[in-house]
Design a protein around this motif. Structure first.
Motif, PDB file in Angstrom:
ATOM      1  N   ASP A 150      -7.693   2.793 -12.693  1.00 27.41           N
ATOM      2  CA  ASP A 150      -6.429   2.958 -13.392  1.00 27.41           C
ATOM      3  C   ASP A 150      -5.356   2.011 -12.879  1.00 27.41           C
ATOM      4  O   ASP A 150      -4.180   2.383 -12.746  1.00 27.41           O
ATOM      5  N   SER A 151      -5.738   0.788 -12.598  1.00 21.20           N
ATOM      6  CA  SER A 151      -4.787  -0.229 -12.137  1.00 21.20           C
ATOM      7  C   SER A 151      -4.677  -1.350 -13.154  1.00 21.20           C
ATOM      8  O   SER A 151      -5.531  -1.498 -14.038  1.00 21.20           O
ATOM      9  N   ARG A 152      -3.615  -2.148 -13.020  1.00 23.91           N
ATOM     10  CA  ARG A 152      -3.376  -3.227 -13.977  1.00 23.91           C
ATOM     11  C   ARG A 152      -3.036  -4.519 -13.240  1.00 23.91           C
ATOM     12  O   ARG A 152      -2.317  -4.515 -12.238  1.00 23.91           O
ATOM     13  N   ASP A 207       0.824  -1.207   0.000  1.00 19.86           N
ATOM     14  CA  ASP A 207       0.000   0.000   0.000  1.00 19.86           C
ATOM     15  C   ASP A 207       0.865   1.266   0.000  1.00 19.86           C
ATOM     16  O   ASP A 207       1.997   1.256   0.477  1.00 19.86           O
ATOM     17  N   HIS A 208       0.323   2.330  -0.574  1.00 21.28           N
ATOM     18  CA  HIS A 208       0.958   3.656  -0.555  1.00 21.28           C
ATOM     19  C   HIS A 208       2.396   3.634  -1.078  1.00 21.28           C
ATOM     20  O   HIS A 208       3.347   3.966  -0.377  1.00 21.28           O
ATOM     21  N   GLY A 209       2.534   3.227  -2.341  1.00 20.19           N
ATOM     22  CA  GLY A 209       3.835   3.282  -2.984  1.00 20.19           C
ATOM     23  C   GLY A 209       4.819   2.222  -2.557  1.00 20.19           C
ATOM     24  O   GLY A 209       6.029   2.442  -2.619  1.00 20.19           O
ATOM     25  N   TYR A 267     -11.186  -9.009   1.999  1.00 23.57           N
ATOM     26  CA  TYR A 267     -10.936  -8.019   0.953  1.00 23.57           C
ATOM     27  C   TYR A 267     -10.151  -8.595  -0.219  1.00 23.57           C
ATOM     28  O   TYR A 267     -10.336  -8.171  -1.353  1.00 23.57           O
ATOM     29  N   GLY A 268      -9.262  -9.536   0.048  1.00 21.40           N
ATOM     30  CA  GLY A 268      -8.497 -10.142  -1.032  1.00 21.40           C
ATOM     31  C   GLY A 268      -7.306 -10.939  -0.544  1.00 21.40           C
ATOM     32  O   GLY A 268      -6.900 -10.827   0.607  1.00 21.40           O
ATOM     33  N   GLY A 269      -6.747 -11.735  -1.455  1.00 24.15           N
ATOM     34  CA  GLY A 269      -5.560 -12.509  -1.139  1.00 24.15           C
ATOM     35  C   GLY A 269      -4.312 -11.663  -1.266  1.00 24.15           C
ATOM     36  O   GLY A 269      -3.681 -11.295  -0.284  1.00 24.15           O
ATOM     37  N   VAL A 270      -3.957 -11.316  -2.514  1.00 28.29           N
ATOM     38  CA  VAL A 270      -2.814 -10.443  -2.783  1.00 28.29           C
ATOM     39  C   VAL A 270      -3.354  -9.103  -3.272  1.00 28.29           C
ATOM     40  O   VAL A 270      -4.030  -9.043  -4.296  1.00 28.29           O
ATOM     41  N   CYS A 271      -3.054  -8.019  -2.560  1.00 32.23           N
ATOM     42  CA  CYS A 271      -3.612  -6.700  -2.872  1.00 32.23           C
ATOM     43  C   CYS A 271      -2.491  -5.686  -3.108  1.00 32.23           C
ATOM     44  O   CYS A 271      -1.546  -5.608  -2.312  1.00 32.23           O
ATOM     45  N   ALA A 272      -2.618  -4.904  -4.174  1.00 37.98           N
ATOM     46  CA  ALA A 272      -1.747  -3.763  -4.429  1.00 37.98           C
ATOM     47  C   ALA A 272      -2.632  -2.530  -4.468  1.00 37.98           C
ATOM     48  O   ALA A 272      -3.541  -2.441  -5.304  1.00 37.98           O
ATOM     49  N   LEU A 273      -2.394  -1.574  -3.578  1.00 38.55           N
ATOM     50  CA  LEU A 273      -3.278  -0.424  -3.409  1.00 38.55           C
ATOM     51  C   LEU A 273      -2.474   0.873  -3.441  1.00 38.55           C
ATOM     52  O   LEU A 273      -1.354   0.925  -2.953  1.00 38.55           O
ATOM     53  N   ASN A 274      -3.076   1.913  -4.021  1.00 38.13           N
ATOM     54  CA  ASN A 274      -2.503   3.262  -3.941  1.00 38.13           C
ATOM     55  C   ASN A 274      -1.058   3.346  -4.428  1.00 38.13           C
ATOM     56  O   ASN A 274      -0.123   3.523  -3.646  1.00 38.13           O
ATOM     57  N   ASP A 275      -0.894   3.168  -5.756  1.00 36.18           N
ATOM     58  CA  ASP A 275       0.419   3.338  -6.403  1.00 36.18           C
ATOM     59  C   ASP A 275       1.450   2.310  -5.969  1.00 36.18           C
ATOM     60  O   ASP A 275       2.641   2.616  -5.860  1.00 36.18           O
ATOM     61  N   SER A 276       1.015   1.096  -5.747  1.00 33.65           N
ATOM     62  CA  SER A 276       1.933   0.043  -5.292  1.00 33.65           C
ATOM     63  C   SER A 276       2.095  -1.045  -6.353  1.00 33.65           C
ATOM     64  O   SER A 276       1.372  -1.099  -7.344  1.00 33.65           O
ATOM     65  N   LEU A 277       3.055  -1.931  -6.114  1.00 37.29           N
ATOM     66  CA  LEU A 277       3.379  -3.006  -7.042  1.00 37.29           C
ATOM     67  C   LEU A 277       3.603  -4.303  -6.276  1.00 37.29           C
ATOM     68  O   LEU A 277       4.241  -4.318  -5.228  1.00 37.29           O
ATOM     69  N   VAL A 278       3.067  -5.403  -6.839  1.00 37.46           N
ATOM     70  CA  VAL A 278       3.362  -6.737  -6.317  1.00 37.46           C
ATOM     71  C   VAL A 278       3.728  -7.632  -7.503  1.00 37.46           C
ATOM     72  O   VAL A 278       3.035  -7.635  -8.524  1.00 37.46           O
ATOM     73  N   ILE A 279       4.821  -8.364  -7.369  1.00 35.52           N
ATOM     74  CA  ILE A 279       5.207  -9.360  -8.365  1.00 35.52           C
ATOM     75  C   ILE A 279       5.037 -10.738  -7.743  1.00 35.52           C
ATOM     76  O   ILE A 279       5.584 -11.012  -6.672  1.00 35.52           O
ATOM     77  N   GLU A 336      -6.411   1.877  -7.456  1.00 36.01           N
ATOM     78  CA  GLU A 336      -5.782   3.193  -7.285  1.00 36.01           C
ATOM     79  C   GLU A 336      -4.354   3.218  -7.843  1.00 36.01           C
ATOM     80  O   GLU A 336      -3.381   3.343  -7.123  1.00 36.01           O
ATOM     81  N   HIS A 337      -4.258   3.052  -9.195  1.00 31.61           N
ATOM     82  CA  HIS A 337      -2.984   3.231  -9.904  1.00 31.61           C
ATOM     83  C   HIS A 337      -1.930   2.210  -9.486  1.00 31.61           C
ATOM     84  O   HIS A 337      -0.741   2.540  -9.412  1.00 31.61           O
ATOM     85  N   SER A 338      -2.338   0.996  -9.224  1.00 25.86           N
ATOM     86  CA  SER A 338      -1.403  -0.041  -8.775  1.00 25.86           C
ATOM     87  C   SER A 338      -1.298  -1.170  -9.800  1.00 25.86           C
ATOM     88  O   SER A 338      -2.112  -1.277 -10.719  1.00 25.86           O
ATOM     89  N   THR A 339      -0.287  -2.013  -9.621  1.00 22.77           N
ATOM     90  CA  THR A 339      -0.028  -3.093 -10.572  1.00 22.77           C
ATOM     91  C   THR A 339       0.304  -4.386  -9.841  1.00 22.77           C
ATOM     92  O   THR A 339       1.047  -4.377  -8.855  1.00 22.77           O
ATOM     93  N   ILE A 340      -0.267  -5.476 -10.346  1.00 24.80           N
ATOM     94  CA  ILE A 340       0.122  -6.813  -9.898  1.00 24.80           C
ATOM     95  C   ILE A 340       0.549  -7.603 -11.132  1.00 24.80           C
ATOM     96  O   ILE A 340      -0.189  -7.686 -12.110  1.00 24.80           O
ATOM     97  N   ILE A 341       1.743  -8.161 -11.095  1.00 21.60           N
ATOM     98  CA  ILE A 341       2.207  -9.064 -12.151  1.00 21.60           C
ATOM     99  C   ILE A 341       2.026 -10.477 -11.629  1.00 21.60           C
ATOM    100  O   ILE A 341       2.712 -10.893 -10.686  1.00 21.60           O
TER     101      ILE A 341
END
Length: 240
Positions: A215-217, A136-138, A154-166, A192-197
């Motif tokens: 705006d997340s991917r 969360d938060h970058g 809420y979820g298993g793997v979460c990326a929130l607020n400009d964050s990234l998870v690989i 919120e502008h976050s990405t999970i690969i």
């Protein structure tokens, strides 16, 4: 000069030296600490204490410090990763489990977790609204294929607020959502502008398999999603 003043001044001087030496602790080679046990000379009972024992420690580049669990934990508050060299820390669950009240492992405010693997994260029944792993938060985190996330709201793997998870290919986030979870709960959730690969992963038997919005991917090529209550792939930001 007053003798007692000299002694007191000398004691203060030694104290400052010792304090500065402690703040400059350094780990220069790959190291594994068992929990419960001793982490960098500090006796710890759980994972949060182990992370705290490394907060003032500098870890050399290309070095990985592993915190390895040797037992299950049945009643845990969220575990917060806020280490300056968190990219060089690995949490090895050693095929054990931790049951949480709300969130599981939280990486927040621009921090990094090098890897979490071989760990099952569960939500205590009727727990609060949270994620098993929340970046969360970058922030940034890596998740290994040996991670299981079960029954969260809420979820298993979460990326929130400009964050990234690989996420490592092969990780299975099925059953991440409980029967009473939010309708937006998903095995993999980005907002919120976050990405999970999450290429080559699995997310079934949840409220949603892969869920991205605002705006997340989520990159979920070669993934598998089935038997999710509302959708397998939800949102224009899910690529599969």
């Amino acid at each position: 000069m007053n003798k007692s003043f000299v002694i007191a001044s000398f004691a203060l001087f030694i104290s400052v030296i010792c304090t500065n030496a402690s703040a400059a602790e350094f780990i220069g080679h790959n190291t594994t600490y068992n929990i419960p046990g001793h982490v960098n000379g500090v006796s710890v009972d759980n994972l949060q204490q182990g992370l705290n024992a490394l907060k003032d420690v500098s870890i050399a580049p290309d070095v990985m410090v592993t915190l390895r669990l040797n037992q299950d934990y049945s009643d845990s508050s969220e575990i917060v990763v806020s280490n300056p060299n968190g990219d060089r820390i690995k949490i090895d669950g050693n095929n054990h489990s931790i049951t949480f009240h709300k969130n599981g492992i939280v990486i927040d405010h621009g921090h990094v977790l090098g890897l979490v693997d071989n760990l099952t994260l569960k939500l205590k029944r009727f727990g609060g609204v949270g994620c098993a792993i929340k970046s969360d938060h970058g922030s940034f985190a890596r998740v290994g294929r040996g991670v299981k996330t079960l029954g969260f709201q809420y979820g298993g793997v979460c990326a929130l607020n400009d964050s990234l998870v690989i996420v490592t290919s092969g990780m299975d986030a099925s059953h991440s959502c409980s029967a009473t979870s939010s309708t937006f709960c998903a095995g993999f959730r980005a907002q919120e502008h976050s990405t999970i690969i999450a290429n080559g992963t699995i997310s079934s038997f949840n409220k949603n398999g892969y869920f991205a919005y605002n705006d997340s991917r989520i990159y979920a090529y070669r993934s598998s999603a089935s038997n999710n209550r509302y959708s397998n792939y939800d949102g224009a930001g899910v690529a599969h």
